[in-house]
Every structure is written in C-alpha cells, then in structure tokens.
Write an enzyme that holds these catalytic residues in place. Structure first.
Site, short mmCIF file in Angstrom:
data_model
loop_
_atom_site.label_atom_id
_atom_site.label_comp_id
_atom_site.label_asym_id
_atom_site.label_seq_id
_atom_site.Cartn_x
_atom_site.Cartn_y
_atom_site.Cartn_z
CE1 TYR A 113 7.88 23.15 -32.89
CE2 TYR A 113 8.63 25.35 -32.23
CZ TYR A 113 8.26 24.45 -31.44
OH TYR A 113 8.53 23.60 -30.14
CG HIS B 71 5.51 16.61 -24.90
ND1 HIS B 71 6.86 16.41 -25.33
CD2 HIS B 71 4.61 16.33 -23.93
CE1 HIS B 71 6.72 16.02 -23.79
NE2 HIS B 71 5.73 16.08 -23.47
CB CYS C 256 -9.71 31.58 -30.91
SG CYS C 256 -9.24 30.56 -32.54
N GLY D 93 15.07 5.41 -25.30
CA GLY D 93 15.21 7.20 -25.66
C GLY D 93 15.18 8.21 -25.01
CB SER E 298 16.76 12.67 -21.29
OG SER E 298 15.47 14.17 -21.13
C1 BJW Z 1 19.20 7.32 -27.07
C2 BJW Z 1 19.70 7.56 -28.72
C3 BJW Z 1 19.37 6.26 -29.27
C4 BJW Z 1 20.31 9.63 -27.86
N1 BJW Z 1 19.44 5.07 -29.11
N2 BJW Z 1 18.61 6.04 -26.66
C5 BJW Z 1 9.99 24.33 -13.89
C6 BJW Z 1 10.10 26.08 -14.25
C7 BJW Z 1 9.01 25.42 -15.48
C8 BJW Z 1 7.83 24.48 -15.79
C9 BJW Z 1 8.51 23.55 -14.93
C10 BJW Z 1 9.93 23.37 -13.50
N3 BJW Z 1 9.21 22.19 -13.15
C11 BJW Z 1 9.01 21.20 -13.57
C12 BJW Z 1 7.83 21.90 -14.55
C13 BJW Z 1 7.46 21.54 -15.89
C14 BJW Z 1 7.88 21.38 -16.94
C15 BJW Z 1 9.10 20.69 -16.93
O1 BJW Z 1 8.82 19.11 -16.42
N4 BJW Z 1 10.42 21.06 -16.84
C16 BJW Z 1 11.48 19.95 -16.61
C17 BJW Z 1 11.84 20.30 -17.61
C18 BJW Z 1 11.70 20.45 -15.25
N5 BJW Z 1 6.50 20.35 -18.24
C19 BJW Z 1 5.77 21.40 -18.33
O2 BJW Z 1 5.78 22.23 -18.58
C20 BJW Z 1 4.68 20.13 -19.41
N6 BJW Z 1 3.32 21.14 -18.61
C21 BJW Z 1 3.12 20.71 -17.67
O3 BJW Z 1 3.58 20.32 -16.52
O4 BJW Z 1 1.79 21.71 -17.42
C22 BJW Z 1 1.07 21.88 -16.80
C23 BJW Z 1 2.10 23.05 -15.77
C24 BJW Z 1 0.58 24.31 -15.84
C25 BJW Z 1 1.37 25.55 -16.34
C26 BJW Z 1 2.31 25.63 -15.75
C27 BJW Z 1 3.09 25.17 -14.98
C28 BJW Z 1 2.71 23.73 -15.30
C29 BJW Z 1 4.95 20.73 -20.87
C30 BJW Z 1 5.94 19.70 -21.68
C31 BJW Z 1 5.99 20.11 -22.41
C32 BJW Z 1 7.64 19.49 -23.76
N7 BJW Z 1 8.49 20.45 -24.60
C33 BJW Z 1 8.82 20.36 -25.31
C34 BJW Z 1 9.34 20.29 -26.91
C35 BJW Z 1 7.81 19.98 -27.31
C36 BJW Z 1 7.51 20.79 -28.84
C37 BJW Z 1 8.88 20.72 -29.71
O5 BJW Z 1 9.56 19.26 -29.67
O6 BJW Z 1 9.09 21.42 -29.65
O7 BJW Z 1 8.55 18.40 -25.12
S1 BJW Z 1 10.33 20.24 -24.69
C38 BJW Z 1 11.21 19.00 -25.20
O8 BJW Z 1 11.48 17.53 -24.27
C39 BJW Z 1 10.50 18.16 -26.32
C40 BJW Z 1 10.50 16.47 -25.86
O9 BJW Z 1 9.41 15.67 -25.65
C41 BJW Z 1 10.90 16.39 -24.13
C42 BJW Z 1 11.54 15.25 -23.59
O10 BJW Z 1 12.89 15.45 -24.02
P1 BJW Z 1 13.37 14.09 -24.40
O11 BJW Z 1 12.62 13.31 -25.63
O12 BJW Z 1 13.55 13.34 -23.17
O13 BJW Z 1 14.73 14.10 -25.52
P2 BJW Z 1 16.53 14.08 -24.47
O14 BJW Z 1 16.94 15.06 -25.81
O15 BJW Z 1 16.17 15.20 -23.51
O16 BJW Z 1 16.81 12.76 -24.52
C43 BJW Z 1 16.61 11.92 -25.43
C44 BJW Z 1 17.59 11.12 -24.84
O17 BJW Z 1 17.82 9.68 -25.17
C45 BJW Z 1 18.67 11.13 -24.16
O18 BJW Z 1 18.39 10.22 -22.71
C46 BJW Z 1 19.98 10.20 -24.85
O19 BJW Z 1 21.17 9.90 -24.12
C47 BJW Z 1 19.09 9.20 -25.40
N8 BJW Z 1 19.17 8.45 -26.86
N9 BJW Z 1 20.70 8.74 -29.02
C48 BJW Z 1 19.04 5.32 -27.20
N10 BJW Z 1 20.11 5.96 -30.56
ZN ZN Z 2 -8.51 32.36 -33.29
#
Ligand code: BJW
Ligand code: ZN
Length: 254
Positions: free
Chosen positions: A67, A119, A130, A197, A199
């Site tokens: 980070y 996020h 806390c 942008g 996935s």
């Molecule tokens: C371009 C381009 C250009 C490139 N022009 N395009 C099974 C196990 C565990 C959990 C789960 C599970 N099934 C479902 C879940 C829930 C889970 C989830 O969804 N998992 C899936 C992976 C299946 N979700 C969660 O856990 C969320 N919370 C939740 O559901 O709470 C309820 C709950 C509570 C208790 C227990 C269970 C559930 C929280 C999700 C948090 C995601 N966090 C992250 C990290 C954030 C901090 C950090 O940045 O470090 O967020 S993970 C990462 O993925 C980050 C992003 O915001 C997120 C999405 O990714 P994004 O932005 O789509 O990026 P990419 O790389 O995937 O895609 C980029 C795209 O751009 C591509 O398509 C390229 O083609 C394109 N591109 N250049 C246009 N120039």
């Molecule tokens: Zn504290």
C-alpha cells in the site's frame, strides 16, 4: 474514431439521470496498474495474500509495503482525459452519479464533484481494531504529503493498541453502507449507465450495471476487452477510456 451510435448520442442529449461505474482501467492511462490485466497487481501477488483482513493479520509489513508503494505512485501521477471527460459530462446532466471502485482518488482530483468511492481511498488510514480514523481528510494533491507516511517495519498503533491500516475495503469486508445505498439508487434510476474500465466481476459493484439494465437503462460498456458484462450491454465500445469518453462528450455537447 470509435463508432458511437446515434442512439447513445440521442439518449445522452435527452437524459437527466446518468450513472457511471469505473474500475482500474480508467486509471491505467495515468500509469496505475490494473488488478487483473497483463501487468496487473494480481499477476505478481495473489489477492488473498494482500487484500484481506487475514493477510494483514498474518503479515502486516508485507501488506503495508504494497500500500505504501501504491500511495507513493498515486502521488506522482495525474488524472487522464477519461477522468476529465467525465467531469465535463457531469456539467451537462442534472442528476449525474459517479461511482468508482478505484481507491486512487483521481476522479476527485480531476474535479468530479461527489464521487462515490465504493472501496474507500488509499490515502485514508484507520485502526484495524476500533476503526478510529487517522486520516488527513483533505484529498487535494497538495495535501497528500501531509498524510501519515507508514514505515512498514514500524507500523504505528492506535490509542487502543490496534495497528493502523489503509482505509480501503478488502475481500470479505462490507462496503460503506451509504455508498452502497447511493450507488444502488442512482443505478436503478439511471436512463443511461456506463460501465468503464472494470472487469465487472467483483461484487456488489458488478451488480449495479445489471440493476440499471433491469430497470430500463441503456447500458454502455467501455473497455479494451470484453467482460462477463458485455453480452448484457446495449452498446460495447471497445478501446481506451481516455480516447472514447472524450469522443462521446465532444460528439454530444460540442
Ligand atoms: C481498460 C483500459 C483502458 C484496462 N481503457 N479499459 C467467494 C469468496 C470470497 C468472497 C466472495 C466470493 N464470492 C463473492 C464474494 C464477494 C467478493 C467478490 O465479489 N469476489 C469476486 C472476486 C468473486 N466481494 C467482496 O468481498 C466485497 N465485500 C462484500 O461482498 O461484503 C459482503 C460480505 C461480507 C462478509 C463476507 C462475505 C461478503 C468487497 C470487495 C472488495 C474489493 N477490493 C479490491 C481491493 C481494494 C483495495 C485496493 O485497491 O487495494 O478492490 S479487489 C480489486 O478488485 C479492487 C478493485 O476495485 C476491484 C475491481 O477490479 P477492477 O477495477 O474491475 O479492475 P480489473 O483489473 O479487474 O479490471 C480492469 C479492467 O480495465 C479490465 O477489464 C481491462 O480490460 C480494462 N482496461 N485498460 C478501458 N485504458
Ligand atoms: Zn483503535
């Protein structure tokens, strides 16, 4: 030039409610690596090693190294034409909602008035136990250097004894409730919805474009590649967001 359909142009000219969901791809042209792309973070690090509470409990030093590296990177880069074109779009739409999964703060820096940061924000710092907030709340770039600089080998502690952690949402954690409510409402009410942008595989964010579509919105995706959302879209514009969003804005409002 992208083939922007006449339907989209007409819909945007008439629209009063537009919502946009962005992901890491919109920041790629600013120099931020995506998560799942060719040079994405997850090619080098597995998400479960870095973006979970368990990972932080196991190895807080490793998580903070990642980070702090990304914080330093964000300080060096600037928003790109895709971010700025969305600011321009906002000026023409009476109810415009900017929803982002990104934690880099670039929409705010570009001038988007109230981006919903699903996020969190990488510059925020809170207690792992806390949740007490240790952030400098001012997101302007000038104030970023005032933020607590974390030395991963000597992570500061909260008054309660808990370690400080970044203010982002990890896998398995709940998203901020108000952010989810506002994003859900804006998506369901939108007449045009853009998924840009991302996935479109991380929930609940990936649900918002589908919710928009199910409630009658015209669903547009802008991405260099197709995604699981593409078959549900009314229009898929393939290419870089930094090229396509400015083209749309120029075509509709110039
Ligand atoms: C371009 C381009 C250009 C490139 N022009 N395009 C099974 C196990 C565990 C959990 C789960 C599970 N099934 C479902 C879940 C829930 C889970 C989830 O969804 N998992 C899936 C992976 C299946 N979700 C969660 O856990 C969320 N919370 C939740 O559901 O709470 C309820 C709950 C509570 C208790 C227990 C269970 C559930 C929280 C999700 C948090 C995601 N966090 C992250 C990290 C954030 C901090 C950090 O940045 O470090 O967020 S993970 C990462 O993925 C980050 C992003 O915001 C997120 C999405 O990714 P994004 O932005 O789509 O990026 P990419 O790389 O995937 O895609 C980029 C795209 O751009 C591509 O398509 C390229 O083609 C394109 N591109 N250049 C246009 N120039
Ligand atoms: Zn504290």
């Amino acid at each position: 030039m992208t083939n922007i359909s006449n339907i989209l142009i007409e819909k945007l000219r008439d629209a009063t409610k537009v919502a946009v969901l962005t992901g890491a791809g919109i920041s790629a042209e600013s120099g931020v690596p995506t998560f799942r792309g060719k040079d994405g973070w997850w090619k080098k690090h597995r998400p479960e090693e870095l973006a979970t509470h368990e990972a932080f409990s196991r190895d807080p030093e490793l998580v903070w190294e990642w980070y702090q590296y990304r914080r330093d990177l964000v300080l060096k880069i600037e928003p790109n034409p895709g971010h700025y074109a969305l600011v321009e779009m906002e000026k023409h739409i009476s109810e415009f909602t900017m929803i982002t999964q990104n934690v880099d703060g670039l929409h705010r820096r570009a001038g988007s008035s109230a981006p919903i940061e699903l996020h969190g924000n990488i510059m925020l710092t809170k207690c792992v136990s806390c949740s007490k907030d240790y952030s400098n709340k001012n997101h302007s770039k000038e104030n970023y250097p005032d933020l607590i600089k974390i030395d991963p080998s000597n992570i500061p502690k909260c008054t309660c004894g808990g370690l400080l952690r970044p203010g982002v949402v990890w896998f398995g954690e709940m998203l901020p409730e108000k952010a989810m409510e506002d994003a859900q409402r804006a998506s369901a009410q939108s007449e045009v919805f853009f998924s840009i942008g991302t996935s479109a595989i991380v929930y609940p964010a990936a649900y918002y474009p589908l919710s928009a579509k199910n409630n009658g919105a015209y669903l547009v995706e802008i991405n260099i590649d197709s995604t699981p959302l593409t078959p549900d879209c009314d229009l898929f514009l393939q290419g870089k967001s930094g090229d396509i969003i400015p083209e749309i804005v120029n075509e509709v409002w110039d």
